[in-house]
Design an enzyme around this catalytic site. Structure first.
Site, PDB file in Angstrom:
ATOM      1  N   THR A 234       0.610  -1.213   0.090  1.00  0.00           N
ATOM      2  CA  THR A 234       0.087   0.013   0.021  1.00  0.00           C
ATOM      3  C   THR A 234       0.811   1.175   0.124  1.00  0.00           C
ATOM      4  O   THR A 234       0.442   2.123  -0.636  1.00  0.00           O
ATOM      5  CB  THR A 234      -0.815   0.123   1.314  1.00  0.00           C
ATOM      6  OG1 THR A 234      -1.335  -1.281   1.486  1.00  0.00           O
ATOM      7  CG2 THR A 234      -2.006   1.182   1.078  1.00  0.00           C
ATOM      8  N   VAL A 235       1.962   1.233   0.940  1.00  0.00           N
ATOM      9  CA  VAL A 235       2.619   2.704   0.854  1.00  0.00           C
ATOM     10  C   VAL A 235       3.665   2.747  -0.269  1.00  0.00           C
ATOM     11  O   VAL A 235       3.807   3.806  -0.930  1.00  0.00           O
ATOM     12  CB  VAL A 235       3.611   2.666   2.225  1.00  0.00           C
ATOM     13  CG1 VAL A 235       4.410   3.891   2.478  1.00  0.00           C
ATOM     14  CG2 VAL A 235       2.462   2.513   3.334  1.00  0.00           C
TER      15      VAL A 235
ATOM     16  N   LYS B 298       8.136   1.414  12.081  1.00  0.00           N
ATOM     17  CA  LYS B 298       8.134   1.963  13.440  1.00  0.00           C
ATOM     18  C   LYS B 298       8.872   0.950  14.269  1.00  0.00           C
ATOM     19  O   LYS B 298       9.578   1.048  15.321  1.00  0.00           O
ATOM     20  CB  LYS B 298       6.904   2.285  13.763  1.00  0.00           C
ATOM     21  CG  LYS B 298       5.468   1.480  13.587  1.00  0.00           C
ATOM     22  CD  LYS B 298       4.918   1.769  12.387  1.00  0.00           C
ATOM     23  CE  LYS B 298       4.019   0.732  12.261  1.00  0.00           C
ATOM     24  NZ  LYS B 298       2.508   0.995  11.591  1.00  0.00           N
TER      25      LYS B 298
ATOM     26  N   GLU C  89      10.548   9.511   8.596  1.00  0.00           N
ATOM     27  CA  GLU C  89       9.559  10.300   8.830  1.00  0.00           C
ATOM     28  C   GLU C  89       7.943   9.549   9.059  1.00  0.00           C
ATOM     29  O   GLU C  89       6.927   9.789   9.623  1.00  0.00           O
ATOM     30  CB  GLU C  89       9.063  11.606   7.882  1.00  0.00           C
ATOM     31  CG  GLU C  89       7.945  12.560   8.093  1.00  0.00           C
ATOM     32  CD  GLU C  89       7.888  13.182   9.602  1.00  0.00           C
ATOM     33  OE1 GLU C  89       8.990  14.177   9.583  1.00  0.00           O
ATOM     34  OE2 GLU C  89       7.339  12.851  10.301  1.00  0.00           O
TER      35      GLU C  89
ATOM     36  N   ILE D 168       1.237  13.008   8.977  1.00  0.00           N
ATOM     37  CA  ILE D 168       1.664  13.884   9.858  1.00  0.00           C
ATOM     38  C   ILE D 168       3.005  14.152  10.099  1.00  0.00           C
ATOM     39  O   ILE D 168       3.877  13.110  10.318  1.00  0.00           O
ATOM     40  CB  ILE D 168       0.841  13.789  11.198  1.00  0.00           C
ATOM     41  CG1 ILE D 168      -0.701  13.193  11.046  1.00  0.00           C
ATOM     42  CG2 ILE D 168       1.106  15.082  12.020  1.00  0.00           C
ATOM     43  CD1 ILE D 168      -1.186  13.244  12.567  1.00  0.00           C
TER      44      ILE D 168
ATOM     45  N   GLY E  58      -8.494  -1.813   5.608  1.00  0.00           N
ATOM     46  CA  GLY E  58      -6.787  -1.969   5.441  1.00  0.00           C
ATOM     47  C   GLY E  58      -6.142  -1.065   6.463  1.00  0.00           C
ATOM     48  O   GLY E  58      -4.909  -0.594   6.206  1.00  0.00           O
TER      49      GLY E  58
ATOM     50  N   GLU F  11      -2.529  -3.541  11.278  1.00  0.00           N
ATOM     51  CA  GLU F  11      -1.112  -4.226  11.270  1.00  0.00           C
ATOM     52  C   GLU F  11      -1.685  -5.672  10.789  1.00  0.00           C
ATOM     53  O   GLU F  11      -2.761  -6.082  11.032  1.00  0.00           O
ATOM     54  CB  GLU F  11      -0.621  -4.087  12.339  1.00  0.00           C
ATOM     55  CG  GLU F  11       0.000  -2.950  12.995  1.00  0.00           C
ATOM     56  CD  GLU F  11       0.882  -2.274  12.113  1.00  0.00           C
ATOM     57  OE1 GLU F  11       1.875  -2.672  11.587  1.00  0.00           O
ATOM     58  OE2 GLU F  11       0.634  -0.935  11.152  1.00  0.00           O
TER      59      GLU F  11
ATOM     60  N   ASP G 193       1.783  -1.202  18.576  1.00  0.00           N
ATOM     61  CA  ASP G 193       2.097  -0.329  17.438  1.00  0.00           C
ATOM     62  C   ASP G 193       2.294   1.123  18.009  1.00  0.00           C
ATOM     63  O   ASP G 193       3.267   1.926  17.697  1.00  0.00           O
ATOM     64  CB  ASP G 193       0.914  -0.256  16.456  1.00  0.00           C
ATOM     65  CG  ASP G 193       1.305   0.627  15.225  1.00  0.00           C
ATOM     66  OD1 ASP G 193       2.184   0.139  14.596  1.00  0.00           O
ATOM     67  OD2 ASP G 193       0.530   1.468  15.357  1.00  0.00           O
TER      68      ASP G 193
ATOM     69  N   LYS H  35       5.647   3.863  18.227  1.00  0.00           N
ATOM     70  CA  LYS H  35       5.649   5.311  17.609  1.00  0.00           C
ATOM     71  C   LYS H  35       6.174   6.022  18.918  1.00  0.00           C
ATOM     72  O   LYS H  35       6.826   7.077  18.639  1.00  0.00           O
ATOM     73  CB  LYS H  35       4.433   5.475  17.119  1.00  0.00           C
ATOM     74  CG  LYS H  35       3.910   4.656  15.819  1.00  0.00           C
ATOM     75  CD  LYS H  35       2.670   4.869  15.646  1.00  0.00           C
ATOM     76  CE  LYS H  35       2.157   3.909  14.288  1.00  0.00           C
ATOM     77  NZ  LYS H  35       0.718   3.822  13.786  1.00  0.00           N
TER      78      LYS H  35
END
Ligand code: HSE
Length: 433
Positions: A13-14, A102, A126, A133, A184, A187, A198, A202
């Site tokens: 996805t990313v 992360k 980032e 964000i 989606g 995780e 998670d 972070k």
């Protein structure tokens, strides 16, 4: 035209978001950076997949990691292994690295930054916190003139989606989780979302950057949302609070609090109105005061937006003196502090308690007597009758106290003859002032 040659690990996805955003915004990117962002190669597990732009794919990871034409390796696979080994190999082959991972940064960041520093390479992340964000850059660069006092964030979209659905629509935890998975957001292992792991990954990263301390995931107190009951969400609502799953980090003279847990926040505060899959991070800094960043905490293009910001930073520093690189954890590597992380028993906050009791004279006075013995002051209290078992539900909020005092009181209260079951304890925070 100068080119930044990019290799990508993973095409989920990313990574799809990164490819789409580079294609969509290439003219803007070049106008801003003076570089063309060129995707040289993408490592995929199988060649049998969509490739609408006809990009060069490979199933041999070394075509990316050891490719002499690639300047930056972007790791978008997630998980610890093989991502860790791949990043180490990329650094060994003098590639700058960007990752959205992360879990990897929180648990292996210290060693990876050491290696990157030895090799004189940039390692940017980032996209690892709060998706789109720009919170890492804000803490690391925009707030550089401040001392960071505290931060609190809704940094897991799945958890926030579930809590919002439970509160607004009275849905069960399980139903809301199924939706979040189908959409989606969750995780691969959704316990990472609902048990706070998670968010703790972070928060580990945010706390390091805010306070200049090494990454210390193993010291974060973690409590998930899976045991939250709709009843408590409703009582909290009656008392004027919203329950959010927060990551909180505070710098105190005696040490640093780093904790993830469901938290009651007054409804009037902005962060308690961050709903659905959205994330928000509230930073309190001694110069600027409070700064609230809000946006999409997950998803392809939002997370890709953060990856592109790191790509732009790398393009700007490619020919620069290494001494000018922004430090990995915002503070000079040799200036990280060994300030202690406080054990959870030592944190100081206000509490919400729900106690089940037989409805008889003297029960309330026994409870309040124990709280008074521990120097705990009650702020307000309501009592309802449970239809199911005819027991009294005693709900109270306290003023601030040490966590060990409230835990000791609850053990003594639970031992009283007229108390039934374990008391429910939730923490309260207010960010006003
Ligand atoms: N599972 C994560 C979330 C994805 O729900 O926030 C973004 O890190």
């Amino acid at each position: 035209m100068k080119r930044l040659n990019i290799g990508i690990l993973g095409f989920g996805t990313v990574a799809t978001g990164v490819v789409d955003l580079i294609k969509e915004n290439h003219a803007e990117i070049t106008r801003r950076t003076g570089y063309e962002f060129a995707i040289e190669k993408i490592f995929v597990r199988s060649m049998d997949r969509d490739n609408p732009y006809g990009l060069s794919l490979t199933t041999d990871v070394n075509d990316v990691l050891m490719n002499p034409n690639i300047d930056v390796v972007v790791e978008l696979m997630g998980g610890i292994e093989p991502s860790l080994s791949y990043i180490q190999t990329a650094l060994d082959h003098n590639k700058h690295v960007i990752t959205a991972n992360k879990a990897l940064i929180a648990t292996h960041g210290n060693e990876l930054f050491k290696k990157a520093a030895e090799k004189g390479l940039m390692l940017m992340f980032e996209a690892s916190v709060a998706g789109g964000i720009p919170v890492i850059k804000t803490l690391r660069e925009s707030l550089i003139g401040n001392k960071i006092e505290s931060l609190a964030g809704i940094i897991n979209g799945t958890g926030n989606y579930i809590l919002t659905e439970m509160k607004e629509k009275g849905r069960s935890f399980e139903d809301a989780l199924k939706d979040a998975q189908a959409l989606g957001y969750a995780e691969a292992d959704p316990t990472f979302d609902v048990e706070g792991i998670d968010a703790a990954h972070k928060l580990t990263i945010l706390a390091s950057i805010a306070f200049g301390i090494p990454l210390q995931f193993d010291k974060v107190f973690i409590e998930g949302i899976s045991s939250l009951e709709t009843e408590d969400i409703q009582y909290a609502n009656q008392l004027g609070y919203t329950i959010k799953h927060l990551g909180i980090a505070k710098y105190l003279p005696e040490g640093i609090e780093i904790r993830v847990h469901p938290t009651l926040i007054p409804k009037s505060e902005l962060i308690s109105n961050v709903n659905g899959v959205m994330n928000a991070v509230l930073v309190k800094a001694n110069g600027v005061g409070p700064v609230l960043s809000y946006g999409a905490g997950a998803g392809g293009k939002p997370t890709a937006s953060s990856v592109l910001s790191d790509l732009a930073d790398i393009s700007r520093m490619l020919d620069a003196d290494k001494a000018q690189y922004v430090p990995y954890l915002a503070f000079q590597n040799q200036a990280l502090s060994n300030a202690p992380i406080l054990p959870q028993a030592e944190i100081h906050t206000a509490y919400y308690l729900r106690i089940k009791a037989v409805d008889q004279p003297g029960v309330l006075s026994d409870i309040t007597h124990i709280l008074a013995q521990h120097d705990i002051s009650i702020e307000l209290m309501i009592q309802t009758k449970s239809v199911d078992d005819n027991l009294a539900n005693i709900i109270m909020t306290t003023h601030e106290t040490k966590e060990h005092s409230i835990l000791e009181s609850l053990r003594a209260i639970e031992a009283l003859a007229n108390i039934r079951g374990k008391a429910k304890l939730l923490r309260i925070e207010s960010f006003r002032s």
